[in-house]
Write a protein that holds these residues in place. Structure first.
Motif, PDB file in Angstrom:
ATOM      1  N   SER B 117       0.849  -1.192   0.000  1.00 56.02           N
ATOM      2  CA  SER B 117       0.000   0.000   0.000  1.00 56.02           C
ATOM      3  C   SER B 117       0.884   1.240   0.000  1.00 56.02           C
ATOM      4  N   SER B 118       0.347   2.343  -0.530  1.00 54.59           N
ATOM      5  CA  SER B 118       1.075   3.619  -0.502  1.00 54.59           C
ATOM      6  C   SER B 118       1.385   4.021   0.945  1.00 54.59           C
ATOM      7  N   VAL B 138       1.384   4.739  -9.735  1.00 51.64           N
ATOM      8  CA  VAL B 138       0.934   4.205 -11.025  1.00 51.64           C
ATOM      9  C   VAL B 138      -0.473   3.653 -10.846  1.00 51.64           C
ATOM     10  N   GLY B 139      -1.309   3.865 -11.849  1.00 49.80           N
ATOM     11  CA  GLY B 139      -2.661   3.318 -11.793  1.00 49.80           C
ATOM     12  C   GLY B 139      -3.681   4.351 -12.220  1.00 49.80           C
ATOM     13  N   PHE B 140      -4.893   3.863 -12.431  1.00 50.08           N
ATOM     14  CA  PHE B 140      -5.994   4.741 -12.854  1.00 50.08           C
ATOM     15  C   PHE B 140      -6.731   5.311 -11.635  1.00 50.08           C
ATOM     16  N   THR B 142      -8.847   4.100  -9.788  1.00 50.73           N
ATOM     17  CA  THR B 142      -9.002   3.161  -8.684  1.00 50.73           C
ATOM     18  C   THR B 142      -7.884   3.332  -7.663  1.00 50.73           C
ATOM     19  N   THR B 143      -6.674   3.550  -8.154  1.00 49.15           N
ATOM     20  CA  THR B 143      -5.477   3.552  -7.323  1.00 49.15           C
ATOM     21  C   THR B 143      -5.119   4.953  -6.823  1.00 49.15           C
ATOM     22  N   PRO B 145      -6.768   7.449  -5.443  1.00 54.20           N
ATOM     23  CA  PRO B 145      -7.183   7.923  -4.115  1.00 54.20           C
ATOM     24  C   PRO B 145      -6.247   7.437  -3.002  1.00 54.20           C
ATOM     25  N   GLY B 146      -5.721   6.223  -3.138  1.00 55.63           N
ATOM     26  CA  GLY B 146      -4.788   5.701  -2.136  1.00 55.63           C
ATOM     27  C   GLY B 146      -3.506   6.520  -2.096  1.00 55.63           C
ATOM     28  N   HIS B 193     -13.790  -1.218 -11.390  1.00 54.54           N
ATOM     29  CA  HIS B 193     -13.334  -0.593 -10.142  1.00 54.54           C
ATOM     30  C   HIS B 193     -12.891   0.859 -10.322  1.00 54.54           C
ATOM     31  N   VAL B 194     -12.541   1.243 -11.546  1.00 50.23           N
ATOM     32  CA  VAL B 194     -12.379   2.677 -11.822  1.00 50.23           C
ATOM     33  C   VAL B 194     -13.716   3.369 -11.561  1.00 50.23           C
ATOM     34  N   ILE B 197     -14.945   4.189  -8.047  1.00 52.90           N
ATOM     35  CA  ILE B 197     -14.474   5.478  -7.524  1.00 52.90           C
ATOM     36  C   ILE B 197     -15.183   6.647  -8.211  1.00 52.90           C
TER      37      ILE B 197
END
Lengths: 73, 361
Positions: B117-118, B138-140, B142-143, B145-146, B193-194, B197
């Motif tokens: 996790s970040s 990296v990521g769309f 979905t990722t 916000p983390g 999952h994109v 969010i």
């Protein structure tokens, strides 16, 4: 990479939760999701809960397919 | 909670397949833009369940696959600096830069850590105040916000030795980019999952401006077949619209808290996509308020050029113009154990899924 897995919320403390993923216990963050409570099933992505799974909607989706199948018989 | 039996039920899937066969008389091309869908479609053999009139294309939906070599080069450069540690998700570790992958650089002694996790990267920064911790974002949607949450946490707790090298990307510009390039498609199977969010508002311009339907799909066989049926019905009725099949995890409004955190921390930025080049405002970077957490503001980074390996068709494959089997490297010089192109690295990449589920020939 956008893979998210379902997990059951067992306990919560502040913006963290302990969840069960098929019996494996994990600590995850609730920083990006509000209104979670123990017993909810949530989607986990990269250590964060991102959504509460809606059980009624899960059933409805199946029901649509069941009705379609019944219609074919 | 176990609905898997239902979502993988042969009888229910057959009912959907029968309906699709009845309606899909004309040739139809649907594109998925989510690596999870790419994998699920091949794993469950969905194309073999559809009539020959329907073609399923893989689009630019795998973040690992669309991330440029220059980004990997930057990460490797940073990992070689004194007292600097680069943290990454495991997905990215085997993607090649111009000369090496993060995995190879780590084997040579560079400071590269895999995190779950970040927030693990923030913890690492707290425990090692003498080190500079760089997290690879990296990521769309979905990722992202983390990553935003990690920056907020670092800011709140006064962690000054943490920053993010962002290659976060946004889905709609790439979906519009595909259409703008003239690639013919009749509907989008939109990422599950994109959309968890973002919600579905962002797909409306695709329907309104291009007349292409958008169905947000889940990842089980029944989900995918139901989504394809919904798209087929839209085409037959000539009424493209935005619909949610994956309603157990996606609401029209999305996840407002995640959106709020993203808006607080990030601002749109131009981003380079493999196959599509630089797309305006298709990425995210920390905004002015959080610039001290932007690796590009903290470090002086050399320019690295995007150079694609000879013969690699990843760019064409990511636009649905070629299939992996049409690449001369596929299954020969490029395999999952020795990948050349990024689409062979990721388990969600088109090339690796084809190799795994369709065979190498």
């Amino acid at each position: 990479m956008c893979l998210s897995i379902p997990a059951e919320v067992l306990a919560m403390q502040g913006d963290e939760a302990e969840v069960s993923v098929n019996g494996n216990r994990l600590k995850i963050s609730l920083m990006v999701l509000k209104n979670v409570k123990p017993g909810d099933f949530v989607l986990i992505h990269s250590g964060f809960a991102i959504e509460i799974i809606n059980r009624d909607e899960a059933e409805k989706t199946l029901e649509i397919a069941r009705l379609m199948k019944a219609d074919k018989i | 909670m176990n609905w898997l039996e239902g979502y993988r039920s042969r009888e229910l899937c057959e009912a959907l397949m029968s309906e699709i066969r009845q309606l899909a008389a004309q040739p139809l091309r649907f594109m998925e833009v989510c690596g999870g869908h790419t994998m699920a479609i091949r794993k469950f053999g969905i194309p073999s369940l559809l009539p020959e009139t329907i073609s399923l294309l893989s689009g630019p939906g795998c973040p690992v696959c669309v991330t440029g070599r220059a980004f990997i080069d930057q990460a490797i450069y940073l990992s070689g600096l004194e007292e600097t540690v680069v943290c990454t998700f495991g997905d990215l570790i085997r993607v090649r830069g111009t000369d090496a992958s993060l995995e190879k650089a780590r084997a040579e002694g560079k400071q590269i850590r895999i995190v779950f996790s970040s927030l693990d990267a923030v913890e690492l920064a707290k425990k090692n105040p003498e080190k500079k911790i760089v997290f690879l974002g990296v990521g769309f949607e979905t990722t992202a916000p983390g990553t935003a949450a990690a920056i907020l946490k670092a800011n709140r707790e006064g962690v000054k030795n943490f920053s993010v090298l962002s290659a976060h990307k946004l889905m709609p510009p790439a979906m519009e980019g595909i259409i703008s390039e003239g690639i013919p498609i009749d509907g989008y199977i939109c990422p599950g999952h994109v959309s968890t969010i973002t919600g579905t508002k962002m797909y409306h311009p695709i329907v309104e401006n291009f007349g292409i339907g958008c169905v947000v799909s889940g990842f089980e066989p029944l989900d995918l077949l139901q989504s394809i049926l919904m798209l087929v019905k839209q085409v037959v009725k000539r009424k493209p619209k935005v619909e949610i099949q994956y309603s157990r995890a996606v609401k029209p409004e999305g996840n407002p808290e995640a959106q709020k955190i993203m808006r607080e921390v990030f601002e749109p930025a131009d981003e380079w996509w493999r196959g599509l080049g630089v797309l305006s405002y298709s990425g995210l970077k920390p905004n002015r308020k959080y610039r001290e957490f932007d690796t590009r503001e903290v470090f002086e980074l050399p320019d690295f050029r995007e150079i694609e390996p000879n013969g690699c068709l990843c760019g064409e494959i990511l636009k649905g113009l070629k299939t992996p089997h049409q690449c001369v490297l596929f299954g020969k010089a490029c395999t999952p154990s020795n990948p050349v192109g990024a689409c062979m690295v990721s388990s969600e990449g088109a090339c690796q899924t084809w190799y795994t589920y369709e065979g190498k020939n």
